[in-house]
Enzyme design. Structure first.
Site, mmCIF file in Angstrom:
data_model
loop_
_atom_site.group_PDB
_atom_site.id
_atom_site.type_symbol
_atom_site.label_atom_id
_atom_site.label_comp_id
_atom_site.label_asym_id
_atom_site.label_seq_id
_atom_site.Cartn_x
_atom_site.Cartn_y
_atom_site.Cartn_z
ATOM 1 N N GLN A 1 0.839 -1.204 0.000
ATOM 2 C CA GLN A 1 0.000 0.000 0.000
ATOM 3 C C GLN A 1 0.871 1.250 0.000
ATOM 4 O OE1 GLN A 1 -1.618 1.201 3.760
ATOM 5 N NE2 GLN A 1 -3.642 1.587 2.911
ATOM 6 N N GLU B 1 -9.208 -1.957 5.695
ATOM 7 C CA GLU B 1 -7.979 -2.154 6.453
ATOM 8 C C GLU B 1 -8.281 -2.269 7.939
ATOM 9 O OE1 GLU B 1 -3.558 -0.136 6.851
ATOM 10 O OE2 GLU B 1 -5.271 1.170 6.485
ATOM 11 N N SER C 1 4.393 -1.660 4.365
ATOM 12 C CA SER C 1 4.604 -3.069 4.687
ATOM 13 C C SER C 1 4.736 -3.883 3.407
ATOM 14 C CB SER C 1 3.418 -3.608 5.499
ATOM 15 O OG SER C 1 3.251 -2.891 6.690
ATOM 16 N N GLU D 1 -5.936 9.037 17.112
ATOM 17 C CA GLU D 1 -6.514 10.386 17.170
ATOM 18 C C GLU D 1 -7.457 10.633 15.987
ATOM 19 O OE1 GLU D 1 -2.947 10.086 19.561
ATOM 20 O OE2 GLU D 1 -3.337 9.628 17.458
ATOM 21 N N SER E 1 0.725 6.537 2.784
ATOM 22 C CA SER E 1 1.342 7.521 3.673
ATOM 23 C C SER E 1 2.622 8.093 3.085
ATOM 24 C CB SER E 1 1.661 6.892 5.024
ATOM 25 O OG SER E 1 0.482 6.537 5.705
#
Length: 397
Positions: free
Chosen positions: A116, A234, A151, A367, A119
């Site tokens: 993936q 996910e 990952s 968060e 980020s």
């Protein structure tokens, strides 16, 4: 009307047929899992012809157990969780007929491992702020940028990728979702060593990487919507899997408590009981969630399951270290390795304590998940977002 028992009987017969025609003891794994896919027994809730039979998602554990009892070979699930749990349902939801036919079968059989590319160093919790650019060039897109915390990138052949295609639009609107060939020229993968001493994750550099428009998933500019589907799946794959009672880290801590009475104190006993109950509540909530989403894609409520999983894992692993006393400070082996999977229950207390710190970051920070629950599940007023209507190119970075 077909009864549940009749559906189970039909599934059992189908499994028996696959096993009779593909002896698990002598058939290679790829051939076996191709046959299982073709029989509709890969993801039973997927459509017919795409690895499924369009039946209830909750029947999947029943089918999996039948194959496991027969000694079915693995399909590399330990290193392809992103493909199986995230890419596959996203391709099903947004892929063209050609994309579904091309990607789902080799994904299931373990022929192609997925990672993936979401980020970035400057866009972690705020995924919509990604800066990786994709520029149209005829029938291709040319991609440049950097991704992080990836990952299995060092083992993957394919990746799901979000890139910015229109900087003149607000950050959520200018994104597009692609399938990226990880073996293409310009893709560079570097390991990221973690506090555990290992390197599950990577950073990925993309330099003039060409992606054909035929590998665009969803419409141009629809990347945020497609990515949301991926992220919801996910969170189910991280915290919402079907597991037995007292499994995972809480099971390890409970066994330690029973086997070593000398480690017991009233305060530790109280904490263990509270965490055991919380772990069981989380497990049952995940079961209920899977039942709710049996007929469609998961929604924002998945955030609560993943949030609970992270919190319980961290608190239980901390309690386990205390139960071990001085021995809890020991660490098995701080050696640079690249593990195929995260094995919480099979490692030492020190590893569990350190690795659990990542649970509240991976798959969406706790968060951000609390914001999603507040706004999209409970209907509370959203946070003030002064940047949501401003062109991405005009934002301060």
């Amino acid at each position: 009307m077909t009864t549940p028992d009749a559906v189970r009987d039909d599934l059992r017969r189908r499994v028996e047929t696959v096993l009779a025609e593909n002896d698990p003891a002598t058939t290679d794994a790829v051939t076996f899992h191709r046959a299982r896919f073709d029989a509709g027994l890969a993801w039973v809730h997927f459509p017919i012809g795409l690895g499924g039979l369009a039946v209830d998602r909750e029947l999947q554990p029943f089918v999996d157990a039948l194959f496991e009892q027969a000694g079915s070979p693995g399909n590399k699930a330990e290193i392809n969780s992103i493909g199986l749990g995230m890419a596959a349902p996203t391709i099903l939801a947004y892929g063209t007929a050609e994309q579904r036919q091309r990607f789902l079968r080799p994904l299931w059989s373990g022929e192609e491992i997925w990672c993936q590319l979401f980020s970035e160093p400057g866009a972690g919790s705020d995924l919509a702020a990604v800066a990786t650019r994709a520029v149209r060039d005829g029938d291709d897109w040319i991609v440049n940028g950097q991704k992080v915390w990836t990952s299995a990138a060092h083992k993957a052949q394919l990746a799901i990728l979000v890139a910015r295609t229109d900087p003149s639009r607000p950050k959520h609107a200018g994104l597009t979702y692609f399938i990226c060939d990880m073996t293409a020229p310009g893709v560079e993968v570097r390991p990221l060593r973690q506090i555990t001493g290992e390197a599950e994750f990577n950073e990925v550099f993309l330099t003039d990487v060409r992606i054909p428009d035929a590998h665009r998933l969803g419409k141009e500019g629809e990347g945020w919507r497609v990515a949301t589907t991926t992220l919801n799946n996910e969170r189910v794959s991280i915290g919402g899997r079907a597991v037995p009672r007292e499994s995972g880290v809480v099971g390890v801590a409970a066994r330690l408590w029973r086997e070593f009475p000398e480690k017991r104190t009233p305060e530790l006993h109280h904490r263990l009981l509270r965490l055991w109950v919380e772990a069981e509540v989380s497990r049952l909530a995940a079961t209920r969630l899977r039942q709710q989403i049996a007929g469609g894609q998961p929604g924002p409520e998945t955030s609560a399951v993943k949030l609970s999983f992270a919190r319980v894992n961290q608190q239980v692993s901390g309690l386990e270290v205390e139960l071990h006393g001085e021995d809890g400070l020991r660490y098995d082996d701080w050696t640079m390795v690249r593990p195929d999977r995260v094995d919480f229950a099979g490692r030492g207390a020190g590893y569990r304590f350190l690795r659990a710190k990542g649970n509240s970051i991976e798959g969406g920070t706790s968060e951000i998940l609390r914001n999603i629950i507040a706004e999209r599940v409970l209907g509370l007023p959203g946070e003030a977002r002064v940047d949501k209507d401003i062109a991405w190119k005009d934002l301060s970075r």
